[in-house]
Write an enzyme that holds these catalytic residues in place. Structure first.
Site, short mmCIF file in Angstrom:
data_model
loop_
_atom_site.label_atom_id
_atom_site.label_comp_id
_atom_site.label_asym_id
_atom_site.label_seq_id
_atom_site.Cartn_x
_atom_site.Cartn_y
_atom_site.Cartn_z
CD1 TRP A 1 -2.43 -1.73 0.14
CD2 TRP A 1 -2.67 -1.54 2.35
NE1 TRP A 1 -3.39 -2.61 0.54
CE2 TRP A 1 -3.56 -2.52 1.89
CE3 TRP A 1 -2.64 -1.26 3.72
CZ2 TRP A 1 -4.43 -3.21 2.73
CZ3 TRP A 1 -3.49 -1.94 4.57
CH2 TRP A 1 -4.37 -2.90 4.08
CD GLU B 1 -7.11 8.15 5.04
OE1 GLU B 1 -6.79 8.24 6.25
OE2 GLU B 1 -6.65 7.29 4.27
#
Length: 595
Positions: A185, A492
């Site tokens: 990731w 986020e």
């Protein structure tokens, strides 16, 4: 554990490495002689400008022995020191360096000291990987590379970073790989004023913004890849592939940088403003702009009082913040037009008693660049203010720029701030920032590192290029000024909301990541994304990622929202438009054009 002070042996604390290190600064021009005019009777003694750069700035010469060993020593200390106190700037004098691999850990900046990146060539690599975090690059924060030419050992340089890790003014004579070894990731990132002769491969990178650069080609995209003013950029194709491409950047002015001017020593170059910018600034000879000698800067060291920094500013000096942590009991106040505040090695400002860390008056041409603001344990109403409330002056000819200035609340310890950054001055350019309420580290919890708002824009005609804002308790971005523009936004929502009631916004489920005020008549954004990961209560529903007045002058291009693994869901993308996210598939819901 971080070592005390610099963590390096005494020889590594010298400003210049090599056999003649002890006397080298004066000979090589890598420090400026500190000097100050006599003080009038009864007045405070004037502070000197210039001086050495301190123990955590390491300056390398091509002829110096042991460069690789010193790089490895710094990396060993900083590789996993995510919330440590070490801060380093690695400066390379013009010339050619062979066989180096400069691995960069936390709070480490590497820079060339030429006017052009091609003045300082490393036959080797400047590497960021994620071995310290088991191949996961999503926490490779707070490191940077600037003003170097690289000839990668195997043809491709690895730069697997996340937020707050700019790659500026670089020339890669080969390819650039933005993923970690093993393609784990990754969540970056930012490139500006750079040339990559070969291919840029983002691979697993979720999002990326590239500005005013030139690339050979671009390999792929995951969720949100944004380009403005980039020669060789892929064509507009959002959402499949997820490329948002603007031919030019409306307004840009590159970050100030240090360079060596022969016998004159160190200077700070101030690139000029460009409109409708495209490509690099340094490709055809000397870059356009002006420069200042280091003698016009107060060279600050950790431990200096805020009152001393303000005295230097009142004297007419600029500020060069050398690597380290600065505790402030009063705001740094920038009142003079064209003042430069430049940090090296992630110099960090920490308000100790609830004050604002830095304030700028409503004046032309201030340049803030290259430092981190860390909230202190006592709540600060604001941490950075650009212009006072009600600022109105026109700065279109000479705007204030905020570049690689990062804000953090919590993580390194208890920290609180109601609003992180407030932009009141017109025409301000915010070029690459990460404003982060910490979701991990020390002093983290829904009410422990409380921070309701990320950035609030009240000024008109403000431009943000590369805006990263994450995890705030309420709105991450609020925009009330007219004619605002954002190119690339990454967000986020706060992971740690305990339940639906904790984020309820009146009758609305959750606070939007990006809110445009009801009275705004003109606003535009390109390539904006918001993600949710409500891991404490996965049943939380977020009504939308974006909210704005529904009128023709308020326009958005290429929006997306993503539920990460189904931990919470969005009902819409913007206002009542866009399909809801659902399930655990982590597939974006997109809106190509709004309204």
């Amino acid at each position: 554990m971080p070592l005390p002070d610099s963590g390096l042996p005494a020889v590594g604390r010298r400003t210049v490495l090599g056999a003649a290190a002890a006397s080298a600064p004066a000979v090589l021009g890598l420090s400026a002689r500190a000097s100050a005019a006599p003080s009038p009777p009864g007045k405070p003694k004037l502070l000197p400008g210039g001086g050495d750069l301190g123990q955590n700035v390491l300056v390398f010469d091509p002829s110096a022995p042991g460069i690789q060993a010193k790089l490895d020593e710094v990396f060993a200390q900083q590789e996993s020191a995510q919330f440590g106190t070490g801060r380093y700037a690695l400066l390379f004098k013009p010339g050619t360096y062979n066989g180096l691999n400069a691995q960069l850990g936390f709070y480490t900046s590497i820079m060339g000291l030429g006017l052009s990146p091609d003045d300082t060539t490393i036959n080797g690599d400047v590497t960021v990987d994620a071995g310290w975090f088991n191949g996961n690059a999503t926490q490779n924060f707070w490191r940077s590379a600037e003003n170097l030419a690289l000839v990668p050992a195997n043809g491709t340089n690895r730069w697997a970073v996340a937020q707050a890790a700019p790659f500026r003014r670089m020339h890669v004579r080969g390819g650039l790989n933005l993923s970690p070894t093993g393609y784990g990731w990754a969540s970056g990132g930012y490139i500006a004023d750079s040339r990559v002769d070969g291919q840029v491969g983002p691979y697993s990178q979720q999002q990326w913004y590239t500005r005013d650069s030139a690339i050979g080609s671009w390999l792929n995209g995951v969720w949100n890849m944004v380009f403005s003013g980039v020669e060789g950029a892929p064509a507009q194709s959002f959402p499949n592939p997820p490329y948002t491409t603007l031919d030019t950047t409306p307004v840009s002015r590159e970050k100030p940088f240090l360079y060596v001017d022969g016998a004159a020593g160190l200077r700070v170059f101030l690139p000029e403003k460009r409109t409708n910018a495209r490509g690099v600034t340094w490709g055809n000879g000397t870059p356009r702009g002006t420069s200042l000698p280091l003698t016009q800067f107060y060279v600050a060291k950790p431990g200096v009082l805020a009152a001393t920094l303000n005295q230097a500013l009142r004297q007419g000096l600029h500020l060069l913040l050398t690597p380290g942590i600065y505790h402030l009991d009063q705001p740094i106040q920038v009142d003079r037009a064209n003042t430069v505040v430049l940090g090296l090695g992630y110099a960090t400002l920490v308000p100790t008693n609830g004050v604002t860390a830095l304030r700028v008056a409503d004046v032309d041409g201030v340049r803030l660049a290259g430092f981190l603001i860390d909230a202190g344990p006592v709540n600060s109403p604001t941490l950075l203010e650009i212009g006072p409330r009600g600022a109105w002056r026109d700065h279109s000819a000479n705007p204030t720029t905020v570049q690689d200035v990062f804000v953090r609340i919590g993580g390194a310890g208890a920290g609180r701030a109601t609003t992180s950054m407030v932009i009141n001055s017109r025409h301000t350019i915010v070029d690459h920032t990460w404003i982060w309420r910490a979701d991990h580290g020390d002093g983290v919890g829904w009410d422990t590192n409380r921070a309701d708002y990320g950035i609030v824009v009240n000024g008109d005609d403000v431009l943000c290029t590369g805006l990263f804002v994450e995890h705030f308790n309420k709105y991450d971005v609020q925009w009330y000024g007219q004619r605002g523009r954002t190119i690339f936004f990454q967000n986020e929502k706060a992971y740690d909301a305990p339940n639906q009631a904790a984020i309820q916004n009146g009758s609305v489920k959750g606070y939007a990541a990006y809110k445009v005020g009801d009275r705004v008549t003109t606003h535009e954004g390109w390539g904006l994304g918001s993600y949710c990961y409500y891991n404490v209560d996965p049943t939380i529903v977020q009504h939308n990622g974006f909210t704005a007045p529904n009128r023709p002058g308020v326009r958005f291009h290429d929006l997306l929202v993503v539920s990460l693994g189904g931990k919470g869901q969005y009902e819409h993308v913007i206002n009542e438009t866009g399909t809801p996210t659902s399930g655990t598939s982590t597939v974006p819901s997109t809106v190509v054009s709004y309204p």
